[in-house]
Design a protein around this motif. Structure first.
Motif, PDB file in Angstrom:
ATOM      1  N   GLY A 134       0.852  -1.195   0.000  1.00  0.00           N
ATOM      2  CA  GLY A 134       0.000   0.000   0.000  1.00  0.00           C
ATOM      3  C   GLY A 134       0.886   1.243   0.000  1.00  0.00           C
TER       4      GLY A 134
ATOM      5  N   ALA B  16      -4.262   6.464   0.957  1.00  0.00           N
ATOM      6  CA  ALA B  16      -5.057   6.223  -0.260  1.00  0.00           C
ATOM      7  C   ALA B  16      -4.837   4.806  -0.790  1.00  0.00           C
ATOM      8  N   ARG B  17      -3.603   4.364  -0.830  1.00  0.00           N
ATOM      9  CA  ARG B  17      -3.304   3.000  -1.316  1.00  0.00           C
ATOM     10  C   ARG B  17      -3.770   1.949  -0.301  1.00  0.00           C
TER      11      ARG B  17
ATOM     12  N   GLU C  17      -7.408   1.436  -1.010  1.00  0.00           N
ATOM     13  CA  GLU C  17      -7.616   0.656  -2.242  1.00  0.00           C
ATOM     14  C   GLU C  17      -7.303  -0.824  -2.042  1.00  0.00           C
TER      15      GLU C  17
ATOM     16  N   ARG D 132      -9.784  -2.615   0.193  1.00  0.00           N
ATOM     17  CA  ARG D 132     -11.049  -2.876  -0.536  1.00  0.00           C
ATOM     18  C   ARG D 132     -10.912  -4.156  -1.349  1.00  0.00           C
ATOM     19  N   THR D 133      -9.775  -4.304  -2.040  1.00  0.00           N
ATOM     20  CA  THR D 133      -9.527  -5.493  -2.865  1.00  0.00           C
ATOM     21  C   THR D 133      -9.480  -6.745  -1.991  1.00  0.00           C
TER      22      THR D 133
ATOM     23  N   GLY E  18      -6.560   3.853   6.081  1.00  0.00           N
ATOM     24  CA  GLY E  18      -7.241   3.455   4.834  1.00  0.00           C
ATOM     25  C   GLY E  18      -8.001   2.153   5.045  1.00  0.00           C
TER      26      GLY E  18
ATOM     27  N   ALA F 247     -12.086   1.203   4.625  1.00  0.00           N
ATOM     28  CA  ALA F 247     -12.568   0.119   3.750  1.00  0.00           C
ATOM     29  C   ALA F 247     -13.405  -0.888   4.531  1.00  0.00           C
TER      30      ALA F 247
END
Ligand code: AHR
Length: 334
Positions: free
Chosen positions: A211, A216-217, A220, A223-224, A246, A250
């Motif tokens: 990440g 931000a990463r 993301e 979430r994945t 983050g 998520a």
């Protein structure tokens, strides 16, 4: 009587002649002193010029590190040449070459990644400019830097592993948010965490991805992970607090409770982590100290004056849990 007077006159004349043969003129005396090593004036903070090739501004930790370096330089009166490499190794290399051309006294660098530094470090050495590695180390031969000041990342990973084992009673499906690939903290934390998990057969790392140390990463990637593994996930190991922030977002978006349904352990102990612990969304944070300005400049002055310094200076760090978070938060400086 006459003879002794003549003798005294003769001796005095001889002394004058001898003195004029042996004493160099005043200017020559000055010149001799100037090249004697013992007479070389010691540097003070006020005439010290330091180059600092910062990584970027990817996390709260990094911002605190930048502030610490800049504030301490200003407090001491050091001339600081500061460059922000925006997370790119090529920019850090460029910064180092600029500092070499400018003939700074000392260079400080937290290397964004571990590999690929030999050439430019050698250039600094050839130019007689000492390098101090701050925070992140570079994988270079020992003769290419004078000292490494920073955290023990391997131990941070071990601490996170032990804490995670306690929080989950040794039974967990963990997803891991790794820091910047090939960086010293990501490598150390990755390895140290696994070392501890070897003793816990019911703790499994079911997924692991970078990440890049950013919130931000972290969002993301988490979430994945949730799309792929859903409620199978029972724990998150985030290599820093920003990625944990983050992950928290998520998990909430997914309809689960961070810190309760999914245990979270991260690294840094920044203020955002304390706030998350107070809100019950983060279970522990392992301290990694960014306030390295005072130690760095003390070291830089010694190095500039040719004094011997330790090759490795580790930071002293702690672990924090939600129970003490509210009491400790007001005392946190980053
Ligand atoms: O090198 C230290 C790491 O870099 C911190 O843990 C992270 O937050 C930062 O970006």
């Amino acid at each position: 009587m006459k003879t002794s007077k003549a003798l005294t006159l003769l001796v005095s004349a001889l002394l004058v002649i001898m003195q004029s043969c042996t004493s160099p003129p005043a200017k020559a005396v000055q010149a001799q002193n100037a090249i004697t090593p013992s007479a070389k004036p010691k540097k003070t903070y006020q005439d010290l010029v330091v180059g600092y090739a910062q990584i970027g501004a990817e996390s709260e930790w990094r911002t605190a590190n930048t502030d610490s370096i800049k504030q301490e330089a200003e407090r001491l009166g050091v001339e600081l040449k500061f460059m922000d490499a925006q997370q790119k190794q090529e920019n850090q290399i460029l910064a180092l070459r600029t500092f070499i051309a400018e003939k700074v006294d000392v260079i400080g660098i937290p290397a964004v990644v571990e590999s690929g530094w030999d050439e430019v470090f050698q250039e600094a050495k050839d130019a007689g400019i000492p390098i101090i590695m701050v925070d992140r180390s570079a994988n270079v031969p020992e003769d290419l830097y004078v000292s490494y000041l920073g955290s023990d990342f391997l131990e941070e990973g071990r601490k996170a592993g032990r804490v995670m084992a306690t929080l989950t009673n040794g039974k967990a499906n963990i997803v891991e948010l790794v820091g910047t690939i090939d960086s010293a903290p990501a490598n150390g934390r990755y390895k140290g965490f696994r070392e501890i998990l070897e003793s816990y057969p019911n703790m499994h790392i079911i997924d692991s991805e970078s990440g890049d140390f950013t919130q931000a990463r972290g969002l993301e990637v988490m979430r994945t992970f949730l799309q792929k593994h859903g409620t199978q996930i029972t724990a998150v190991f985030a290599h820093n607090d920003d990625m944990a922030m983050g992950a928290i977002q998520a998990i909430e978006e997914y309809g689960l409770r961070p810190g309760v349904d999914i245990k979270i352990v991260s690294v840094d102990a920044a203020r955002n982590a304390f706030e998350a612990m107070i809100a019950g969304k983060l279970n522990a944070t392992i301290e990694c100290n960014p306030l390295l300005g005072p130690q760095f400049f003390e070291l830089a002055l010694k190095v500039a004056n040719g004094e011997a310094v330790p090759k490795r200076i580790p930071s002293v760090e702690s672990i924090f849990f939600p129970d003490d978070a509210a009491k400790i938060l007001p005392t946190r400086k980053y």
